[in-house]
Design a protein around this motif. Structure first.
Motif, PDB file in Angstrom:
ATOM      1  N   PHE A 145     -77.635  23.462  20.933  1.00 18.34           N
ATOM      2  CA  PHE A 145     -76.375  22.822  21.302  1.00 18.34           C
ATOM      3  C   PHE A 145     -76.162  23.042  22.798  1.00 18.34           C
ATOM      4  O   PHE A 145     -75.307  23.803  23.213  1.00 18.34           O
ATOM      5  N   PRO A 146     -76.964  22.398  23.629  1.00 18.55           N
ATOM      6  CA  PRO A 146     -76.948  22.710  25.064  1.00 18.55           C
ATOM      7  C   PRO A 146     -75.656  22.332  25.778  1.00 18.55           C
ATOM      8  O   PRO A 146     -75.398  22.819  26.865  1.00 18.55           O
ATOM      9  N   THR A 147     -74.874  21.455  25.177  1.00 14.40           N
ATOM     10  CA  THR A 147     -73.635  21.036  25.843  1.00 14.40           C
ATOM     11  C   THR A 147     -72.387  21.505  25.103  1.00 14.40           C
ATOM     12  O   THR A 147     -71.285  21.078  25.429  1.00 14.40           O
ATOM     13  N   SER A 148     -72.543  22.357  24.127  1.00 16.86           N
ATOM     14  CA  SER A 148     -71.403  22.824  23.343  1.00 16.86           C
ATOM     15  C   SER A 148     -70.978  24.208  23.796  1.00 16.86           C
ATOM     16  O   SER A 148     -71.782  25.150  23.796  1.00 16.86           O
ATOM     17  N   PHE A 149     -69.711  24.326  24.190  1.00 13.25           N
ATOM     18  CA  PHE A 149     -69.155  25.608  24.634  1.00 13.25           C
ATOM     19  C   PHE A 149     -67.790  25.807  23.993  1.00 13.25           C
ATOM     20  O   PHE A 149     -67.259  24.891  23.347  1.00 13.25           O
ATOM     21  N   ASP A 150     -67.213  26.982  24.202  1.00  6.79           N
ATOM     22  CA  ASP A 150     -65.920  27.253  23.573  1.00  6.79           C
ATOM     23  C   ASP A 150     -64.813  26.370  24.127  1.00  6.79           C
ATOM     24  O   ASP A 150     -63.784  26.184  23.479  1.00  6.79           O
ATOM     25  N   TYR A 151     -64.998  25.784  25.317  1.00  3.07           N
ATOM     26  CA  TYR A 151     -63.955  24.958  25.914  1.00  3.07           C
ATOM     27  C   TYR A 151     -64.101  23.474  25.584  1.00  3.07           C
ATOM     28  O   TYR A 151     -63.299  22.666  26.035  1.00  3.07           O
ATOM     29  N   ASN A 152     -65.127  23.087  24.806  1.00  3.01           N
ATOM     30  CA  ASN A 152     -65.242  21.674  24.444  1.00  3.01           C
ATOM     31  C   ASN A 152     -65.666  21.444  22.993  1.00  3.01           C
ATOM     32  O   ASN A 152     -65.812  20.291  22.573  1.00  3.01           O
ATOM     33  N   THR A 153     -65.852  22.499  22.220  1.00  5.14           N
ATOM     34  CA  THR A 153     -66.309  22.353  20.845  1.00  5.14           C
ATOM     35  C   THR A 153     -65.561  23.337  19.947  1.00  5.14           C
ATOM     36  O   THR A 153     -65.455  24.522  20.275  1.00  5.14           O
ATOM     37  N   LEU A 154     -65.049  22.843  18.835  1.00  7.52           N
ATOM     38  CA  LEU A 154     -64.387  23.671  17.829  1.00  7.52           C
ATOM     39  C   LEU A 154     -65.249  23.675  16.573  1.00  7.52           C
ATOM     40  O   LEU A 154     -65.650  22.610  16.081  1.00  7.52           O
ATOM     41  N   LYS A 155     -65.542  24.843  16.051  1.00  3.63           N
ATOM     42  CA  LYS A 155     -66.440  24.974  14.913  1.00  3.63           C
ATOM     43  C   LYS A 155     -65.651  25.153  13.625  1.00  3.63           C
ATOM     44  O   LYS A 155     -64.703  25.938  13.558  1.00  3.63           O
ATOM     45  N   LEU A 156     -66.076  24.413  12.595  1.00  2.02           N
ATOM     46  CA  LEU A 156     -65.457  24.502  11.266  1.00  2.02           C
ATOM     47  C   LEU A 156     -66.544  24.683  10.215  1.00  2.02           C
ATOM     48  O   LEU A 156     -67.674  24.192  10.391  1.00  2.02           O
ATOM     49  N   ASP A 157     -66.206  25.362   9.145  1.00  3.70           N
ATOM     50  CA  ASP A 157     -67.142  25.557   8.034  1.00  3.70           C
ATOM     51  C   ASP A 157     -66.502  25.084   6.735  1.00  3.70           C
ATOM     52  O   ASP A 157     -65.303  25.270   6.508  1.00  3.70           O
ATOM     53  N   PRO A 193     -63.309  30.505  15.186  1.00  6.11           N
ATOM     54  CA  PRO A 193     -63.114  30.535  16.647  1.00  6.11           C
ATOM     55  C   PRO A 193     -64.304  31.141  17.371  1.00  6.11           C
ATOM     56  O   PRO A 193     -64.949  32.057  16.874  1.00  6.11           O
ATOM     57  N   GLU A 194     -64.578  30.625  18.540  1.00  8.92           N
ATOM     58  CA  GLU A 194     -65.668  31.112  19.378  1.00  8.92           C
ATOM     59  C   GLU A 194     -65.128  31.414  20.775  1.00  8.92           C
ATOM     60  O   GLU A 194     -64.285  30.665  21.304  1.00  8.92           O
ATOM     61  N   GLY A 195     -65.606  32.474  21.399  1.00 11.27           N
ATOM     62  CA  GLY A 195     -65.247  32.796  22.776  1.00 11.27           C
ATOM     63  C   GLY A 195     -63.752  32.950  22.979  1.00 11.27           C
ATOM     64  O   GLY A 195     -63.056  33.659  22.239  1.00 11.27           O
ATOM     65  N   ARG A 196     -63.216  32.231  23.961  1.00 11.10           N
ATOM     66  CA  ARG A 196     -61.798  32.327  24.318  1.00 11.10           C
ATOM     67  C   ARG A 196     -60.888  31.537  23.382  1.00 11.10           C
ATOM     68  O   ARG A 196     -59.666  31.521  23.575  1.00 11.10           O
ATOM     69  N   VAL A 198     -59.913  32.240  20.520  1.00 14.07           N
ATOM     70  CA  VAL A 198     -58.963  33.118  19.814  1.00 14.07           C
ATOM     71  C   VAL A 198     -57.665  33.275  20.603  1.00 14.07           C
ATOM     72  O   VAL A 198     -56.617  33.580  20.030  1.00 14.07           O
ATOM     73  N   GLU A 199     -57.719  33.058  21.917  1.00 14.25           N
ATOM     74  CA  GLU A 199     -56.509  33.172  22.736  1.00 14.25           C
ATOM     75  C   GLU A 199     -55.563  31.999  22.495  1.00 14.25           C
ATOM     76  O   GLU A 199     -54.345  32.147  22.646  1.00 14.25           O
ATOM     77  N   TYR A 200     -56.106  30.855  22.134  1.00 15.83           N
ATOM     78  CA  TYR A 200     -55.301  29.649  21.988  1.00 15.83           C
ATOM     79  C   TYR A 200     -55.099  29.225  20.541  1.00 15.83           C
ATOM     80  O   TYR A 200     -54.123  28.533  20.237  1.00 15.83           O
ATOM     81  N   PHE A 201     -56.028  29.610  19.661  1.00 14.14           N
ATOM     82  CA  PHE A 201     -55.971  29.139  18.281  1.00 14.14           C
ATOM     83  C   PHE A 201     -56.003  30.316  17.309  1.00 14.14           C
ATOM     84  O   PHE A 201     -57.017  30.580  16.664  1.00 14.14           O
ATOM     85  N   SER A 202     -54.912  31.026  17.223  1.00 16.46           N
ATOM     86  CA  SER A 202     -54.798  32.142  16.293  1.00 16.46           C
ATOM     87  C   SER A 202     -53.404  32.142  15.700  1.00 16.46           C
ATOM     88  O   SER A 202     -52.456  31.601  16.295  1.00 16.46           O
ATOM     89  N   GLY A 203     -53.262  32.734  14.534  1.00 14.08           N
ATOM     90  CA  GLY A 203     -51.961  32.771  13.878  1.00 14.08           C
ATOM     91  C   GLY A 203     -51.484  31.377  13.508  1.00 14.08           C
ATOM     92  O   GLY A 203     -52.211  30.576  12.903  1.00 14.08           O
ATOM     93  N   GLU A 204     -50.251  31.051  13.887  1.00 10.36           N
ATOM     94  CA  GLU A 204     -49.687  29.740  13.594  1.00 10.36           C
ATOM     95  C   GLU A 204     -50.345  28.625  14.409  1.00 10.36           C
ATOM     96  O   GLU A 204     -50.203  27.449  14.074  1.00 10.36           O
ATOM     97  N   ASP A 205     -51.061  28.995  15.469  1.00 15.68           N
ATOM     98  CA  ASP A 205     -51.724  28.002  16.314  1.00 15.68           C
ATOM     99  C   ASP A 205     -53.173  27.744  15.905  1.00 15.68           C
ATOM    100  O   ASP A 205     -53.892  27.030  16.607  1.00 15.68           O
TER     101      ASP A 205
END
Length: 376
Positions: A145-157, A193-196, A198-205
Protein backbone atom coordinates in the motif's frame (compact mmCIF):
# COMPACT_ATOMS: atom_id res chain seq x y z
CA UNK A 1 -30.84 60.88 -22.98
CA UNK A 2 -34.19 60.41 -21.23
CA UNK A 3 -34.08 60.23 -17.42
CA UNK A 4 -34.05 56.77 -15.92
CA UNK A 5 -37.34 55.58 -14.48
CA UNK A 6 -38.00 53.09 -11.72
CA UNK A 7 -40.80 50.54 -12.11
CA UNK A 8 -43.54 50.29 -9.50
CA UNK A 9 -43.59 47.51 -6.92
CA UNK A 10 -46.59 45.97 -8.66
CA UNK A 11 -44.63 45.82 -11.93
CA UNK A 12 -41.63 44.28 -10.18
CA UNK A 13 -43.87 41.63 -8.60
CA UNK A 14 -45.35 40.86 -12.03
CA UNK A 15 -41.90 40.38 -13.53
CA UNK A 16 -40.89 38.05 -10.70
CA UNK A 17 -44.01 35.88 -11.06
CA UNK A 18 -44.32 32.84 -13.30
CA UNK A 19 -47.95 32.52 -14.40
CA UNK A 20 -49.38 29.03 -14.01
CA UNK A 21 -52.41 28.65 -16.27
CA UNK A 22 -54.76 25.75 -16.97
CA UNK A 23 -52.58 24.22 -19.68
CA UNK A 24 -49.64 26.59 -20.04
CA UNK A 25 -46.91 28.27 -18.02
CA UNK A 26 -45.97 31.81 -19.06
CA UNK A 27 -43.53 34.57 -18.11
CA UNK A 28 -40.78 32.08 -17.37
CA UNK A 29 -37.81 33.95 -18.87
CA UNK A 30 -35.57 36.22 -16.82
CA UNK A 31 -35.90 39.88 -17.80
CA UNK A 32 -33.77 41.71 -15.23
CA UNK A 33 -30.77 42.60 -17.39
CA UNK A 34 -29.55 45.87 -18.94
CA UNK A 35 -31.32 46.97 -22.09
CA UNK A 36 -34.39 44.79 -21.69
CA UNK A 37 -36.67 47.61 -20.53
CA UNK A 38 -36.11 51.04 -22.16
CA UNK A 39 -35.36 53.80 -19.69
CA UNK A 40 -34.43 51.44 -16.84
CA UNK A 41 -30.99 50.81 -15.39
CA UNK A 42 -30.93 47.10 -14.59
CA UNK A 43 -27.16 46.77 -14.16
CA UNK A 44 -26.20 44.42 -11.32
CA UNK A 45 -25.60 46.30 -8.08
CA UNK A 46 -23.97 44.66 -5.07
CA UNK A 47 -25.88 46.85 -2.61
CA UNK A 48 -29.25 45.99 -4.14
CA UNK A 49 -28.28 42.33 -4.21
CA UNK A 50 -27.31 42.46 -0.53
CA UNK A 51 -30.60 44.12 0.40
CA UNK A 52 -32.72 41.62 -1.54
CA UNK A 53 -30.85 38.48 -0.48
CA UNK A 54 -32.56 36.55 2.30
CA UNK A 55 -32.09 33.05 3.70
CA UNK A 56 -34.73 31.68 6.07
CA UNK A 57 -34.64 28.20 7.62
CA UNK A 58 -38.00 26.44 7.98
CA UNK A 59 -36.59 23.21 9.38
CA UNK A 60 -33.12 22.51 10.71
CA UNK A 61 -32.35 18.99 11.92
CA UNK A 62 -29.09 17.03 11.65
CA UNK A 63 -30.38 14.83 8.81
CA UNK A 64 -33.06 17.05 7.29
CA UNK A 65 -33.19 20.78 6.59
CA UNK A 66 -35.49 23.06 4.63
CA UNK A 67 -34.81 26.71 3.92
CA UNK A 68 -35.75 29.50 1.53
CA UNK A 69 -33.11 31.19 -0.61
CA UNK A 70 -34.58 34.48 -1.82
CA UNK A 71 -33.19 37.07 -4.20
CA UNK A 72 -30.87 35.05 -6.46
CA UNK A 73 -31.04 33.80 -10.03
CA UNK A 74 -31.91 30.19 -10.81
CA UNK A 75 -28.34 29.57 -12.02
CA UNK A 76 -26.96 30.43 -8.56
CA UNK A 77 -29.52 28.30 -6.74
CA UNK A 78 -28.77 25.38 -9.05
CA UNK A 79 -25.03 25.84 -8.49
CA UNK A 80 -25.56 25.38 -4.75
CA UNK A 81 -27.66 22.27 -5.37
CA UNK A 82 -25.08 20.67 -7.67
CA UNK A 83 -22.19 21.48 -5.35
CA UNK A 84 -24.03 19.86 -2.43
CA UNK A 85 -24.61 16.72 -4.47
CA UNK A 86 -21.29 16.34 -6.25
CA UNK A 87 -18.45 18.43 -4.81
CA UNK A 88 -18.50 18.32 -1.01
CA UNK A 89 -16.00 15.63 0.07
CA UNK A 90 -16.82 12.68 2.32
CA UNK A 91 -15.16 9.38 3.15
CA UNK A 92 -16.47 6.00 2.02
CA UNK A 93 -15.19 2.47 1.56
CA UNK A 94 -13.17 2.46 -1.65
CA UNK A 95 -11.26 -0.84 -1.52
CA UNK A 96 -12.28 -4.21 -0.07
CA UNK A 97 -9.63 -6.89 0.43
CA UNK A 98 -11.70 -10.07 0.70
CA UNK A 99 -9.80 -12.82 2.50
CA UNK A 100 -12.78 -15.14 2.77
CA UNK A 101 -16.40 -14.93 1.63
CA UNK A 102 -18.45 -18.12 1.66
CA UNK A 103 -21.82 -16.33 1.79
CA UNK A 104 -24.27 -16.49 -1.11
CA UNK A 105 -23.40 -12.89 -2.08
CA UNK A 106 -20.73 -12.59 -4.77
CA UNK A 107 -17.54 -10.74 -3.85
CA UNK A 108 -18.14 -7.77 -6.15
CA UNK A 109 -21.77 -7.37 -4.99
CA UNK A 110 -20.72 -7.52 -1.35
CA UNK A 111 -17.99 -4.93 -1.95
CA UNK A 112 -20.52 -2.66 -3.66
CA UNK A 113 -22.94 -2.96 -0.73
CA UNK A 114 -20.17 -2.10 1.72
CA UNK A 115 -19.14 0.93 -0.31
CA UNK A 116 -22.65 2.40 -0.10
CA UNK A 117 -22.82 2.27 3.72
CA UNK A 118 -22.54 5.87 5.05
CA UNK A 119 -20.12 6.42 7.96
CA UNK A 120 -19.62 9.24 10.43
CA UNK A 121 -16.80 10.26 12.77
CA UNK A 122 -14.99 13.19 14.28
CA UNK A 123 -15.62 16.25 12.12
CA UNK A 124 -12.18 17.74 12.72
CA UNK A 125 -10.50 14.54 11.61
CA UNK A 126 -12.69 13.94 8.57
CA UNK A 127 -12.48 17.49 7.25
CA UNK A 128 -8.97 18.61 8.13
CA UNK A 129 -6.80 15.62 9.05
CA UNK A 130 -7.88 13.13 6.37
CA UNK A 131 -6.60 14.14 2.93
CA UNK A 132 -7.39 12.85 -0.53
CA UNK A 133 -5.82 9.49 -1.38
CA UNK A 134 -3.69 8.95 -4.48
CA UNK A 135 -4.26 5.70 -6.30
CA UNK A 136 -1.12 3.52 -6.71
CA UNK A 137 0.53 3.31 -10.11
CA UNK A 138 -0.60 0.57 -12.47
CA UNK A 139 2.71 -1.30 -12.08
CA UNK A 140 2.73 -1.13 -8.26
CA UNK A 141 2.84 -4.35 -6.25
CA UNK A 142 -0.80 -5.09 -5.27
CA UNK A 143 0.37 -6.60 -1.97
CA UNK A 144 1.76 -3.23 -0.86
CA UNK A 145 0.00 0.00 0.00
CA UNK A 146 2.62 2.53 -1.11
CA UNK A 147 0.24 5.49 -1.06
CA UNK A 148 -1.79 4.64 2.03
CA UNK A 149 -1.00 6.51 5.25
CA UNK A 150 -2.83 7.41 8.44
CA UNK A 151 -3.72 10.84 6.99
CA UNK A 152 -5.46 9.51 3.85
CA UNK A 153 -6.69 5.98 4.61
CA UNK A 154 -9.08 4.63 7.25
CA UNK A 155 -8.97 0.90 7.93
CA UNK A 156 -12.06 -1.19 8.72
CA UNK A 157 -12.50 -4.89 9.42
CA UNK A 158 -15.51 -7.16 8.98
CA UNK A 159 -14.95 -10.64 10.36
CA UNK A 160 -18.11 -12.67 11.00
CA UNK A 161 -18.82 -16.40 11.13
CA UNK A 162 -22.26 -17.95 11.47
CA UNK A 163 -22.57 -20.74 14.05
CA UNK A 164 -25.46 -22.72 15.53
CA UNK A 165 -27.01 -21.62 18.79
CA UNK A 166 -26.98 -24.62 21.14
CA UNK A 167 -29.50 -22.90 23.42
CA UNK A 168 -32.16 -22.60 20.71
CA UNK A 169 -35.37 -24.56 21.16
CA UNK A 170 -35.87 -27.65 19.02
CA UNK A 171 -39.02 -26.18 17.48
CA UNK A 172 -37.44 -22.75 16.78
CA UNK A 173 -37.69 -21.57 13.17
CA UNK A 174 -36.38 -18.00 13.48
CA UNK A 175 -32.86 -17.94 11.95
CA UNK A 176 -31.78 -15.09 14.25
CA UNK A 177 -32.49 -17.37 17.24
CA UNK A 178 -31.31 -20.61 15.66
CA UNK A 179 -27.90 -19.21 14.72
CA UNK A 180 -25.35 -16.69 15.92
CA UNK A 181 -24.62 -13.97 13.32
CA UNK A 182 -27.36 -15.13 10.95
CA UNK A 183 -27.58 -11.52 9.84
CA UNK A 184 -24.55 -9.34 9.23
CA UNK A 185 -25.19 -5.68 9.98
CA UNK A 186 -23.22 -2.48 9.48
CA UNK A 187 -22.57 -2.41 13.25
CA UNK A 188 -20.39 -5.53 12.81
CA UNK A 189 -17.84 -3.42 10.91
CA UNK A 190 -14.94 -2.48 13.22
CA UNK A 191 -12.78 0.60 12.82
CA UNK A 192 -9.03 -0.04 13.28
CA UNK A 193 -7.20 3.27 13.95
CA UNK A 194 -3.67 3.67 12.66
CA UNK A 195 -1.00 6.21 13.63
CA UNK A 196 -2.39 9.61 14.62
CA UNK A 197 -5.95 8.57 13.85
CA UNK A 198 -6.52 7.79 17.55
CA UNK A 199 -6.20 11.54 18.23
CA UNK A 200 -9.14 12.36 15.97
CA UNK A 201 -11.26 9.21 15.93
CA UNK A 202 -11.73 7.87 19.44
CA UNK A 203 -14.65 7.67 21.83
CA UNK A 204 -17.71 9.42 20.42
CA UNK A 205 -15.64 10.55 17.42
CA UNK A 206 -14.80 7.00 16.31
CA UNK A 207 -15.64 5.95 12.76
CA UNK A 208 -19.00 4.13 12.89
CA UNK A 209 -21.89 3.54 10.46
CA UNK A 210 -24.52 6.28 10.46
CA UNK A 211 -27.18 3.57 10.72
CA UNK A 212 -25.85 0.50 12.53
CA UNK A 213 -28.80 -1.67 11.45
CA UNK A 214 -28.10 -1.64 7.71
CA UNK A 215 -28.27 -5.28 6.58
CA UNK A 216 -25.12 -6.33 4.74
CA UNK A 217 -25.64 -10.08 4.27
CA UNK A 218 -27.38 -13.19 5.61
CA UNK A 219 -25.32 -16.19 6.69
CA UNK A 220 -25.95 -19.80 7.65
CA UNK A 221 -23.79 -22.16 9.77
CA UNK A 222 -20.33 -22.60 8.29
CA UNK A 223 -20.44 -19.43 6.18
CA UNK A 224 -17.81 -16.77 6.84
CA UNK A 225 -17.14 -13.19 5.80
CA UNK A 226 -13.59 -11.92 6.40
CA UNK A 227 -12.83 -8.56 4.77
CA UNK A 228 -10.38 -5.72 5.33
CA UNK A 229 -11.59 -2.41 3.94
CA UNK A 230 -9.93 0.92 3.24
CA UNK A 231 -11.89 4.16 3.33
CA UNK A 232 -10.79 7.19 1.34
CA UNK A 233 -11.99 10.72 0.77
CA UNK A 234 -13.82 11.51 -2.45
CA UNK A 235 -16.59 13.58 -4.01
CA UNK A 236 -19.95 12.69 -5.49
CA UNK A 237 -18.78 13.59 -8.99
CA UNK A 238 -16.49 10.54 -8.81
CA UNK A 239 -19.04 8.13 -7.31
CA UNK A 240 -22.46 8.46 -5.70
CA UNK A 241 -21.20 6.78 -2.50
CA UNK A 242 -19.17 9.94 -1.76
CA UNK A 243 -22.21 12.22 -2.05
CA UNK A 244 -22.95 13.78 1.36
CA UNK A 245 -26.69 14.04 0.68
CA UNK A 246 -29.49 11.55 0.14
CA UNK A 247 -31.11 14.30 -1.89
CA UNK A 248 -30.75 18.04 -2.38
CA UNK A 249 -33.53 19.73 -4.31
CA UNK A 250 -35.40 22.99 -4.59
CA UNK A 251 -38.74 24.27 -5.83
CA UNK A 252 -40.10 27.73 -6.51
CA UNK A 253 -42.45 29.36 -4.00
CA UNK A 254 -46.08 28.78 -5.06
CA UNK A 255 -48.34 31.85 -5.28
CA UNK A 256 -52.13 31.70 -4.86
CA UNK A 257 -54.15 34.88 -5.37
CA UNK A 258 -57.92 34.86 -4.81
CA UNK A 259 -59.19 37.68 -7.05
CA UNK A 260 -62.93 37.31 -6.37
CA UNK A 261 -64.80 36.02 -3.30
CA UNK A 262 -65.19 32.25 -3.04
CA UNK A 263 -68.08 31.72 -0.65
CA UNK A 264 -70.05 28.92 1.05
CA UNK A 265 -69.97 25.40 -0.45
CA UNK A 266 -67.62 26.65 -3.19
CA UNK A 267 -65.11 27.65 -0.49
CA UNK A 268 -65.14 24.13 0.99
CA UNK A 269 -64.72 22.62 -2.47
CA UNK A 270 -61.93 25.10 -3.23
CA UNK A 271 -60.02 24.04 -0.09
CA UNK A 272 -60.17 20.39 -1.18
CA UNK A 273 -58.41 21.29 -4.43
CA UNK A 274 -55.21 21.94 -2.46
CA UNK A 275 -53.11 19.96 0.03
CA UNK A 276 -54.14 20.20 3.66
CA UNK A 277 -53.19 23.48 5.30
CA UNK A 278 -52.98 25.57 2.12
CA UNK A 279 -56.52 27.00 2.11
CA UNK A 280 -58.49 27.91 5.21
CA UNK A 281 -62.14 28.77 5.84
CA UNK A 282 -63.31 31.74 7.88
CA UNK A 283 -66.45 33.76 8.51
CA UNK A 284 -66.87 37.06 6.69
CA UNK A 285 -66.93 39.67 9.44
CA UNK A 286 -67.94 43.29 9.33
CA UNK A 287 -64.29 44.30 9.43
CA UNK A 288 -63.48 42.12 6.42
CA UNK A 289 -66.45 43.56 4.53
CA UNK A 290 -65.26 47.09 5.23
CA UNK A 291 -61.74 46.29 4.00
CA UNK A 292 -62.98 44.61 0.81
CA UNK A 293 -66.35 45.76 -0.55
CA UNK A 294 -66.66 42.56 -2.59
CA UNK A 295 -67.47 40.69 0.64
CA UNK A 296 -70.18 43.13 1.78
CA UNK A 297 -73.09 41.03 0.37
CA UNK A 298 -71.70 37.90 2.06
CA UNK A 299 -71.59 39.01 5.70
CA UNK A 300 -71.62 35.98 8.02
CA UNK A 301 -70.90 33.45 5.27
CA UNK A 302 -67.79 31.28 5.00
CA UNK A 303 -65.04 32.39 2.66
CA UNK A 304 -61.84 30.75 1.38
CA UNK A 305 -58.50 32.33 2.33
CA UNK A 306 -54.89 31.41 1.60
CA UNK A 307 -53.24 30.17 4.81
CA UNK A 308 -49.90 28.72 3.68
CA UNK A 309 -49.13 28.77 -0.04
CA UNK A 310 -45.73 27.16 0.58
CA UNK A 311 -47.47 23.80 1.18
CA UNK A 312 -49.03 23.84 -2.28
CA UNK A 313 -47.81 21.40 -4.94
CA UNK A 314 -49.32 23.49 -7.79
CA UNK A 315 -51.48 20.67 -9.11
CA UNK A 316 -53.78 23.24 -10.83
CA UNK A 317 -56.81 21.24 -9.72
CA UNK A 318 -58.76 24.41 -8.90
CA UNK A 319 -58.38 25.65 -12.49
CA UNK A 320 -60.28 22.62 -13.80
CA UNK A 321 -63.57 23.63 -12.12
CA UNK A 322 -65.78 26.19 -13.91
CA UNK A 323 -67.05 27.74 -10.65
CA UNK A 324 -63.53 29.03 -9.91
CA UNK A 325 -62.87 30.54 -13.34
CA UNK A 326 -61.68 34.14 -12.99
CA UNK A 327 -61.57 33.90 -9.19
CA UNK A 328 -58.05 32.60 -8.63
CA UNK A 329 -54.58 33.06 -10.09
CA UNK A 330 -51.74 30.59 -9.62
CA UNK A 331 -48.05 31.30 -10.04
CA UNK A 332 -44.55 30.81 -8.75
CA UNK A 333 -41.97 33.30 -7.51
CA UNK A 334 -38.93 33.28 -9.80
CA UNK A 335 -36.34 34.25 -7.19
CA UNK A 336 -37.69 32.35 -4.16
CA UNK A 337 -36.21 28.85 -3.94
CA UNK A 338 -37.36 26.42 -1.25
CA UNK A 339 -34.51 23.96 -0.66
CA UNK A 340 -34.85 20.50 0.86
CA UNK A 341 -31.55 18.94 1.95
CA UNK A 342 -31.28 15.43 3.44
CA UNK A 343 -27.85 14.59 4.79
CA UNK A 344 -26.47 11.05 4.62
CA UNK A 345 -25.01 11.62 8.09
CA UNK A 346 -21.39 12.69 7.71
CA UNK A 347 -22.31 16.37 7.52
CA UNK A 348 -25.16 18.14 9.30
CA UNK A 349 -27.77 19.22 6.77
CA UNK A 350 -27.36 22.96 7.41
CA UNK A 351 -23.55 22.68 7.19
CA UNK A 352 -23.89 21.35 3.66
CA UNK A 353 -25.36 24.61 2.40
CA UNK A 354 -22.68 26.68 4.14
CA UNK A 355 -19.99 24.45 2.64
CA UNK A 356 -21.52 24.83 -0.83
CA UNK A 357 -21.33 28.62 -0.44
CA UNK A 358 -17.67 28.28 0.54
CA UNK A 359 -16.86 26.10 -2.49
CA UNK A 360 -18.71 28.41 -4.89
CA UNK A 361 -16.71 31.32 -3.50
CA UNK A 362 -13.48 29.42 -4.19
CA UNK A 363 -14.64 28.75 -7.76
CA UNK A 364 -15.36 32.45 -8.28
CA UNK A 365 -11.93 33.41 -6.95
CA UNK A 366 -10.26 30.98 -9.36
CA UNK A 367 -12.29 32.33 -12.27
CA UNK A 368 -11.42 35.91 -11.29
CA UNK A 369 -7.73 35.03 -11.25
CA UNK A 370 -7.95 33.36 -14.68
CA UNK A 371 -9.78 36.33 -16.18
CA UNK A 372 -7.12 38.73 -14.84
CA UNK A 373 -4.39 36.52 -16.32
CA UNK A 374 -6.17 36.58 -19.69
CA UNK A 375 -6.33 40.38 -19.61
CA UNK A 376 -2.62 40.61 -18.86
Amino acid sequence: MAPLKKPSQAELDRRRTIDVNLETVTNVSATSFPGNYPGEDLAWNVNEFRDNLNITFHKNEPFDASFSLIGVDASIANAFRRIMIAEIPTVAIETAYIDNNTSVIQDEVLAHRLGLIPFRGGKEGLRNFIKFWKRPAADADPSDFPTSFDYNTLKLDLRVECTRNPAAAASETDPTKLYHHAHVYAKDIVFVPEGRQVEYFSGEDAIVPVNPDILVAKLRPGQVIDIEMHMHKGIGADHAKFSPVCTASYRLLPLITITKPIIGPDAAKFAKCFPEGVIGLEKVTKKIAEQDKAYAPHLGETRAVVVDAMRDTVSRECLRHPEFQGKVKLGRRKDHFIFAVESSGQWDSDELFLESVKLLKVKCQKLEKQVKNMIR
